[in-house]
Scaffold this active site. Structure first.
Site, PDB file in Angstrom:
ATOM      1  NE  ARG A  17     -17.165  45.043  31.099  1.00 43.40           N
ATOM      2  CZ  ARG A  17     -16.840  45.454  32.318  1.00 43.40           C
ATOM      3  NH1 ARG A  17     -17.661  46.261  32.974  1.00 43.40           N
ATOM      4  NH2 ARG A  17     -15.712  45.072  32.885  1.00 43.40           N
ATOM      5  N   GLY A  56     -12.064  60.418  17.053  1.00 42.36           N
ATOM      6  CA  GLY A  56     -13.165  61.019  17.783  1.00 42.36           C
ATOM      7  C   GLY A  56     -12.687  61.682  19.057  1.00 42.36           C
ATOM      8  CG  ASN A  91     -26.636  52.002  28.380  1.00 45.03           C
ATOM      9  OD1 ASN A  91     -27.494  51.366  27.795  1.00 45.03           O
ATOM     10  ND2 ASN A  91     -25.455  51.473  28.698  1.00 45.03           N
ATOM     11  CE1 TYR A 157     -32.490  45.654  34.122  1.00 38.08           C
ATOM     12  CE2 TYR A 157     -34.221  44.379  33.043  1.00 38.08           C
ATOM     13  CZ  TYR A 157     -33.133  45.241  32.967  1.00 38.08           C
ATOM     14  OH  TYR A 157     -32.705  45.697  31.745  1.00 38.08           O
ATOM     15  CE  LYS A 161     -33.560  48.873  32.836  1.00 36.16           C
ATOM     16  NZ  LYS A 161     -32.681  49.996  32.433  1.00 36.16           N
ATOM     17  CB  THR A 241     -40.042  53.628  25.028  1.00 39.98           C
ATOM     18  OG1 THR A 241     -41.328  52.995  24.970  1.00 39.98           O
ATOM     19  CG2 THR A 241     -39.846  54.286  26.377  1.00 39.98           C
TER      20      THR A 241
END
Length: 256
Positions: A17, A56, A91, A157, A161, A241
């Site tokens: 997703r 693919g 991810n 969260y 991160k 990043t």
């Protein structure tokens, strides 16, 4: 430029997703063989079907990367299927909205395991294979949350991160001499298909109003940044990043 990842084998966690699926499909269009790793098989299979329908190469591995054993098994299954690994994109993420005072230990552990600990596990388990590649890449989806902005209820969260950004710098330094780069992206507000399905027009407009560019990001915006970090053009970049947020973390949009 086409075929930037031709011949590469890529693992994408959370590939069923949103950002993960957009990235898996983009990497496949650029010539990679993609392992779509998802906790829920159905959306993962949909992503694989979309990739194969477009000529693919992709395969599904249903797994929950919240344990080191699951990560080790994912690496082993990928090697058994393709014989090598060139790029790992972690991810997949765990979320949860709770105040610090009300946060349950089980919720904290899940968020830290999936969002932060898994980065260590992918690095350790994947390194022997990434070192064999002439373009080994460990990529991670971070966030501006915790690194540049804070939101009510997202302490766990955001902390995961922020820790992930620290890991990217440390692993980038440690792996540089081994020919493996470690980089990440920090998305801002991103309208995945899930978000678009649940947000009203008024809510979408409210999010867009805080972004200087005047619109939220898309999954494809983040996928393009990840493609750059996976491609030969980024060979001399590590421990970094890329913020992909339309200026959100620079400052709120204003009417004047």
């Amino acid at each position: 430029m086409a075929d930037r990842l031709k011949g590469r084998v890529v693992i994408v966690t959370g590939g069923g997703r949103g950002i993960g699926r957009a990235t898996a499909e983009l990497f496949a269009r650029e010539g990679a063989s993609v392992v779509v790793a998802t906790r829920t098989a159905a959306p993962g299979q949909e992503a694989v079907d979309a990739i194969t329908a477009a000529s693919g190469t992709a395969t599904l591995i249903a797994t929950d990367v919240g344990t080191r054993q699951a990560v080790s098994d994912l690496i082993a299954q990928t090697i058994a299927r393709f014989g090598k690994i060139d790029v790992i994109l972690h991810n997949a993420a765990a979320f949860g909205a709770s105040s610090i005072a009300d946060l349950k230990d089980s919720e904290l552990e899940e968020i830290l395991a999936v969002n932060l600990k898994a980065a260590f596990w992918f690095a350790a388990e994947g390194l022997p294979h990434l070192r064999k590649s002439d373009a080994g890449r460990l990529l991670l989806t971070s966030s501006i949350t915790g690194n540049r902005q804070a939101y009510p209820g997202y302490a766990a969260y955001g902390t995961s991160k922020a820790g992930l950004n620290g890991f990217i710098r440390q692993a980038g330094f440690e792996f540089a001499s081994m020919g493996v780069t470690v980089n990440g992206v920090e998305p801002g507000v991103t309208f995945t298909e899930g978000a678009l399905a649940t947000l009203s027009e008024e809510q979408r407009a409210a999010f867009a109003a805080i972004i200087p560019r005047g619109q939220a990001g898309s999954s494809e915006d983040i996928a393009q940044a990840l493609l750059f970090l996976a491609s030969p053009e980024s060979a001399h970049i590590t421990g970094q990043t890329i913020v992909v947020d339309g200026g959100q973390s620079i400052g709120a949009a204003t009417p004047f």
